[in-house]
Enzyme design. Structure first.
Site, PDB file in Angstrom:
ATOM      1  N   THR A  56      63.635 -63.572 -35.383  1.00 47.36           N
ATOM      2  CA  THR A  56      64.428 -63.133 -35.632  1.00 47.36           C
ATOM      3  C   THR A  56      64.945 -63.015 -36.774  1.00 47.36           C
ATOM      4  OG1 THR A  56      65.257 -63.902 -33.096  1.00 47.36           O
ATOM      5  CG2 THR A  56      67.452 -63.401 -34.644  1.00 47.36           C
ATOM      6  N   ALA A 114      59.824 -65.904 -51.468  1.00 47.95           N
ATOM      7  CA  ALA A 114      58.761 -65.340 -52.526  1.00 47.95           C
ATOM      8  C   ALA A 114      57.848 -66.520 -52.071  1.00 47.95           C
ATOM      9  CB  ALA A 114      59.374 -65.380 -53.569  1.00 47.95           C
ATOM     10  N   GLN A 171      60.948 -62.826 -60.272  1.00 44.24           N
ATOM     11  CA  GLN A 171      62.375 -63.745 -61.604  1.00 44.24           C
ATOM     12  C   GLN A 171      62.090 -62.728 -62.509  1.00 44.24           C
ATOM     13  OE1 GLN A 171      63.031 -66.436 -61.949  1.00 44.24           O
ATOM     14  NE2 GLN A 171      61.644 -68.053 -61.371  1.00 44.24           N
ATOM     15  N   CYS A 196      56.527 -86.285 -68.412  1.00 40.82           N
ATOM     16  CA  CYS A 196      57.525 -87.846 -67.663  1.00 40.82           C
ATOM     17  C   CYS A 196      58.303 -87.113 -66.547  1.00 40.82           C
ATOM     18  CB  CYS A 196      58.273 -88.181 -68.881  1.00 40.82           C
ATOM     19  SG  CYS A 196      56.828 -89.339 -70.032  1.00 40.82           S
TER      20      CYS A 196
END
Lengths: 412, 135
Positions: free
Chosen positions: A250, A82, A190, A336
């Site tokens: 290819t 994607a 998605q 974090c």
């Protein structure tokens, strides 16, 4: 529903990160195998049986992909995934039409590969409008309408968001774009195989698809490019002129075959799978809400794929929670966990306050998730959120009735 | 993120979680950090009549490194005078827990928390003195 109920080994953590990637469906692997070994021909070889056999396989798969989205097989181009599809669609259109139009519209919650492509185009002199989204994560159609000018060449809006799972109003966006004679591209990485998609009914001109988000292999994707009315693209990769000249190289026959099979399975099982996932999603949310207060689902709960939950567990920082729930593989919107120390830009775009963004987890359910796994996950989450709240100064202050906003915190 | 065994031990078995009476005269409280930044530490010390820190408690909202850093300093300050406790450096904390570079700020915050708790204790003690003199 498929007979396969579990593909992980018992010593592996429970996989709840289906928006990051999906395991390959064993049925997909099975049809791919011969193309790694004895059916190894180059689909571009026109002079012998090895080539014909491979060509037949990639063309069959192209048809399977096209069928999933209501397209013609001639309109489907294979890519590496994607990210490449999004690059090719956006840059390809922008560069082809740049003499007449130079304006692109997208949204702030797109995947990085769309945003980064747009940033690159801005540096090349294109104009890009990044539309905000509403608090539920959905695009306001009036905001879109107002943003389109006679210089607009392309609108790129993702079908389903990778962090919060919300479904954008594709048909409405497509209708607006068609009326204004603007191309409509959607990143459906998605969405394909999860929700019904129809490029005709939704007036979609370009659509990006990923193999590994739909139980297919990694390293393969597709781009749908409309033929009527024709969408033209400048190619990004030059060479032997494969894929109508849009994408030389290819074709990886086994991967193409795998993507095709994954699309066919998804199409057949979409209905039952969606029901299965909706049940699991509800079970997870009910289980958590029964034992925990102060949890917030980020993003619209109705306009959402059932395989996604993005939840803020107030007063508990996301990374510390992930350290506790060692037996669960999830991802976090907390800063974090990222190298940049910035909390999720998607959550911030919804207006989720930073302190709540730090407490968010993305829980992804999928084809192989079981009720037992959901129940185990709920137990672990409840246990660790409770433990971490007991050691959270913010939880303590909230329980004492102190308004955390009334405190002058020193940013650091 | 790969964390050291010591860090994971402090995260899984945090020492000295809890709260002391913040209004008590012999308790100093430091509250540092900000929720928007993803970490807030509350560190409290209780100073005995002999001038030694006899108890320390913490509560932390933050990542594993932040929790471990604050847990560690509660262990370190106990039994020290406040002047000794004040000399604890963030680099010592970071070294002891083998914090990864992006987590160094957690040790800085823990050092700030001790300093803030000591400052609070001293401010209370100074207010006390004139009252005692009047008696």
């Amino acid at each position: 529903m498929t007979a396969i109920t579990q593909i992980r080994r018992n010593d592996q953590p429970i996989y709840l990160d289906y928006q990051a990637t999906t395991p390959m469906d064993p049925r997909v692997l099975e049809v791919m195998m011969p193309y790694f070994t004895h059916k190894f021909g180059n689909p571009g070889s026109r002079s012998h049986a090895y080539g014909w056999e491979a060509e037949e396989a990639v063309e069959k798969a192209r048809g399977q992909i096209a069928k999933l989205i209501g397209a013609d097989e001639k309109e489907v181009i294979y890519t590496s995934g994607a990210t490449e599809s999004n690059n090719l669609a956006i840059r390809g259109v922008a560069e082809f039409y740049k003499d007449r139009k130079n304006h692109i519209i997208t949204t702030v919650t797109e995947h990085k590969c769309v945003l980064d492509t747009c940033r690159h185009l801005e540096q090349q002199g294109f104009e890009v409008t990044y539309l905000p989204v509403q608090q539920n994560g959905l695009l306001d159609l009036d905001v879109l309408r107002a943003a389109i000018t006679d210089k607009t060449v392309l609108v790129s809006v993702m079908a389903v968001n990778n962090e919060i799972g919300v479904i954008q109003p594709l048909a409405e966006i497509g209708k607006i774009c068609r009326e204004r004679k603007v191309f409509f591209h959607t990143d459906a990485a998605q969405a394909a195989g999860k929700i019904p998609l129809d490029v005709e009914a939704m007036n979609i001109d370009l659509m990006s698809i990923s193999g590994h988000k739909i139980y297919g292999p990694k390293g393969i994707g597709a781009l749908y490019v409309r033929r009527k009315p024709r969408v033209r693209l400048v190619a990004m990769i030059y060479g032997g002129g494969q894929e109508r000249g849009f994408r030389s190289g290819t074709l990886p026959t086994p991967l193409c075959v795998g993507l095709g099979e994954a699309c066919e399975i998804a199409m057949k099982e979409m209905g039952t799978e969606a029901k299965h996932l909706a049940k699991l999603q509800e079970r997870m949310l009910k289980g958590l809400r029964a034992k925990l207060t102060d949890i917030v689902v980020n993003g619209d709960l109705e306009q959402r794929i059932p395989g996604n939950l993005n939840i803020s567990f107030a007063y508990v920082e996301g990374e510390s929670l992930m350290m506790g729930i060692k037996n669960l593989s999830v991802s976090s919107g907390s800063a974090c966990t990222s190298a940049s120390l910035e909390p999720s830009y998607v959550l911030r775009a919804l207006g989720v306050e930073e302190e709540m963004a730090h407490t968010s987890l993305r829980i992804g359910l999928g084809r192989f998730t079981t009720e037992h796994e959901v129940d185990t996950a709920v137990d672990e989450l409840v246990r660790h959120v409770t433990k971490l709240r007991a050691m959270s100064p913010l939880w303590e202050m909230a329980q004492e009735g102190i308004d955390l906003k009334s405190i002058e915190w020193a940013a650091h | 993120m790969a964390y050291s065994e010591k860090l994971i031990d402090h995260y899984e078995n945090p020492r000295n979680i809890g709260s002391l009476d913040k209004n008590a005269e012999d308790v100093g409280t430091g509250l540092v950090g900000a929720p928007a930044c993803g970490d807030v530490m509350k560190l409290q010390i209780k100073v005995g009549p002999d001038g030694l820190i006899e108890d320390a408690k913490f509560k932390t909202f933050g990542c594993g490194s932040a929790i471990a850093s604050s847990s560690l300093v509660t262990e370190w300050v106990k039994g020290k005078t406040i002047d000794e406790a004040e000399t604890i450096k963030n680099t010592d904390i970071a070294r002891h827990l083998a914090l990864p570079p992006v987590k160094i700020h957690c040790s800085v915050l823990a050092e700030d928390a001790i300093k803030a708790a000591i400052a609070d204790y001293r401010a209370k003690a100074q207010k006390e003195e004139p009252k005692e003199a009047a008696e």
